[in-house]
Design an enzyme around this catalytic site. Structure first.
Site, PDB file in Angstrom:
ATOM      1  N   ARG A  25     -31.689  38.784 -21.808  1.00  0.00           N
ATOM      2  CA  ARG A  25     -30.704  38.187 -22.712  1.00  0.00           C
ATOM      3  C   ARG A  25     -31.388  37.813 -24.027  1.00  0.00           C
ATOM      4  O   ARG A  25     -32.603  37.882 -24.137  1.00  0.00           O
ATOM      5  CB  ARG A  25     -30.162  36.901 -22.071  1.00  0.00           C
ATOM      6  CG  ARG A  25     -31.289  35.912 -21.792  1.00  0.00           C
ATOM      7  CD  ARG A  25     -30.826  34.505 -21.563  1.00  0.00           C
ATOM      8  NE  ARG A  25     -31.950  33.593 -21.582  1.00  0.00           N
ATOM      9  CZ  ARG A  25     -32.717  33.285 -20.533  1.00  0.00           C
ATOM     10  NH1 ARG A  25     -32.473  33.854 -19.355  1.00  0.00           N
ATOM     11  NH2 ARG A  25     -33.719  32.445 -20.651  1.00  0.00           N
ATOM     12  N   ARG A  68     -36.524  21.751 -30.250  1.00  0.00           N
ATOM     13  CA  ARG A  68     -35.171  21.615 -29.696  1.00  0.00           C
ATOM     14  C   ARG A  68     -34.737  20.156 -29.758  1.00  0.00           C
ATOM     15  O   ARG A  68     -35.399  19.281 -29.196  1.00  0.00           O
ATOM     16  CB  ARG A  68     -35.134  22.097 -28.255  1.00  0.00           C
ATOM     17  CG  ARG A  68     -35.515  23.566 -28.106  1.00  0.00           C
ATOM     18  CD  ARG A  68     -35.189  24.045 -26.709  1.00  0.00           C
ATOM     19  NE  ARG A  68     -35.712  25.379 -26.466  1.00  0.00           N
ATOM     20  CZ  ARG A  68     -35.431  26.094 -25.384  1.00  0.00           C
ATOM     21  NH1 ARG A  68     -34.653  25.574 -24.437  1.00  0.00           N
ATOM     22  NH2 ARG A  68     -35.935  27.300 -25.236  1.00  0.00           N
TER      23      ARG A  68
END
Ligand code: MV4
Length: 502
Positions: free
Chosen positions: A294, A338
């Site tokens: 992915r 993040r």
């Protein structure tokens, strides 16, 4: 070759927003889906159309294949981009898309199947000449047979669930006398978590680095790599910081790992964007760990140093285009952090809620991939990652300086975030030196979560009291109401008269 007019984005949050942006740039109309909890989400506001696919729980909405395919049909979308997570690595969904006549923007189901189960992937990779961590591939007939094998590999060993991934169902065994009970525990854990009790074992690698290679393949037989990402700054198998180039890789190692990653992708008939994960040990030997079939969360750092839009190339490859680029040396350095709605001081407890105020950083070399806005309520149900802050600079030191600057500009009020923790990572000598492995964040935990220096807050409080007092004294002199006579209140004569006596 075809051109998509409409693409449905089967995801939410920052990655849905990210994909919508590229769709717009390519002249493709982006179609969003949302659960009942996401009516007010940013991706819904940014898309051309949005379809509700079910109630808040992912299982009943973002994982509901039928509801998503219905939305694709209703909207007339020719393709579906799955983002990451949810249905992005689900072979059954790829087949369902095929059956429904919708293009799945990603690899074929067969490539996912070949990489899905860890033992299967190891077998396939060994056959392709890709180095895997020394260990077993086939299931053992008994715990005794497994122990005998462990002894031949040498302790310590790592037990892993064949159906697992991302660190779930892993168990380290240090000595033969602990083996039998660990083996049984691993089996029941695997059965519980994955509905499959198959367990295999690997030689245990002490404090490895996690380095992954971005690969890309088209339908015309071209497959290339786009360098590595260093992802060793993780906690509980959650990546926190990623960067490229890896501070521990030489150009020679990059090219060897890249070649191996391309071999891995070719071996399973890969298509589009994929990532081959490696563990790198102390002596810089690298071993295949797994392949993520992915687009990855951390793809922006690769985009920064290659100058490519990976989402655009996923779409182009799905349209049947040839890869329009080759492997290239990394230009400069990129770091991603993040940003999570969580409280590092409370063991990273998620901290959902309403964002009262938001000021995202910007300026030279800064990119903020956000899925939220001021006034938005971060829901409890989904991943607490609210944005990815990434930077680019010519060198690693400059990239760290830039990341510090950007983190300093970032203001989020109303919910707790890990922003201060991220700033602490950028200041940690081990990170700054660039020689950190997967044991870094757990080891540095108390240093990274230490309370801020209280003396600064105390000084600020004192200063504000002094300021407020002097302001009040000034106002006493200047803010008297105007006289009913209409004469100005601020006559210098009057002010002079009101001066406190010394
Ligand atoms: C290992 C290992 C040491 N030896 N395998 C954790 C996630 C999963 N995908 C693989 N993991 C590991 N496998 C052997 N044989 C250490 C880890 C590991 C790890 C790997 C990558 C990034 C962070 C990690 C943190 C702890 C353990």
């Amino acid at each position: 070759m075809r051109s998509f007019r409409k693409v449905l984005i089967a995801n939410r949050g920052e990655i849905a927003v990210r994909i919508i942006r590229t769709c717009r740039e390519l002249g493709i109309s982006p179609v969003a889906i949302y659960s009942e909890a996401d009516r007010a989400a940013l991706h819904v506001r940014m898309a051309d159309e949005a379809y509700c696919v079910g109630p808040p729980p992912s299982r009943e909405s973002y994982l509901s294949q039928q509801a998503i395919l219905n939305a694709a049909r209703e909207s007339g979308s020719e393709a579906i981009h799955p983002g990451y997570g949810f249905l992005s690595e689900n072979g059954a969904f790829v087949r369902a898309c095929e059956a429904a006549g919708v293009v799945f923007i990603g690899p074929p189901a067969a490539a996912m199947d070949a990489m899905g189960e860890k033992t299967r992937a190891r077998t396939n990779m060994e056959r392709a000449g890709v180095p895997v961590v020394p260990g077993s591939t086939a299931p053992f007939p008994s715990a005794e047979a497994a122990l005998a094998y462990a002894q031949s590999v040498g302790f310590p060993v790592m037990l892993k669930a064949a159906a697992g991934g991302g660190g779930k169902g892993m168990r380290r065994v240090d000595a033969p006398q602990d083996f039998a009970s660990a083996w049984r525990a691993a089996q029941s854990e695997a059965l519980n978590a994955f509905g499959n009790d198959a367990v295999y074992l690997e030689k245990y690698l002490d404090q490895p680095h996690h380095v992954e290679i971005q690969v890309f393949a088209d339908a015309h037989g071209n497959a290339v790599h786009l360098n590595e990402r260093e992802c060793s700054a993780q906690r509980r198998h959650q990546k926190v910081i990623e960067e490229t180039p890896s501070p521990i890789l030489t150009a020679e190692m990059r090219s060897r790992m890249g070649e191996v990653a391309v071999r891995a992708a070719r071996a399973v008939g890969y298509l589009g964007a994929g990532t081959v994960e490696f563990l790198v040990d102390r002596s810089r030997h690298f071993y295949f760990l797994e392949m993520n079939t992915r687009l990855q969360v951390e793809h922006p750092v690769t985009e920064w140093v290659t100058g490519l839009d990976l989402v655009a190339w996923q779409i182009r490859v799905a349209q049947g285009e040839k890869l329009g680029f080759d492997t290239r040396p990394p230009n400069g350095h990129s770091i991603e952090a993040r940003v999570y709605a969580e409280d590092p001081g409370q063991n990273f407890l998620p901290s959902p809620g309403r964002i009262a105020y938001l000021r995202a950083p910007s300026g030279p070399g800064v990119r903020d991939d956000s899925g939220v806005y001021a006034g938005y309520t971060v829901p409890t149900l989904y991943d607490p990652m609210i944005s990815k802050l990434s930077v680019w600079a010519p060198s690693r030191d400059e990239a760290i300086a830039r990341m510090r600057r950007a983190l300093g500009e970032y203001v989020v009020k109303g919910i707790t975030t890990n922003l201060r923790y991220l700033r602490a990572v950028m200041d940690h000598p081990e990170f700054v030196a660039g020689d950190y492995d997967t044991s870094f964040l757990p080891r540095a935990h108390s240093a990274l979560t230490a309370a801020a220096d209280g003396s600064v807050a105390a000084a600020a409080l004192l200063a504000s009291v002094v300021y407020a007092r002097s302001r009040d004294v000034r106002r006493r002199q200047t803010l008297a109401p105007a006289e009913p006579s209409g004469r100005p209140a601020l006559s210098p004569w009057r002010l002079q008269g009101r001066r406190p006596r010394r």
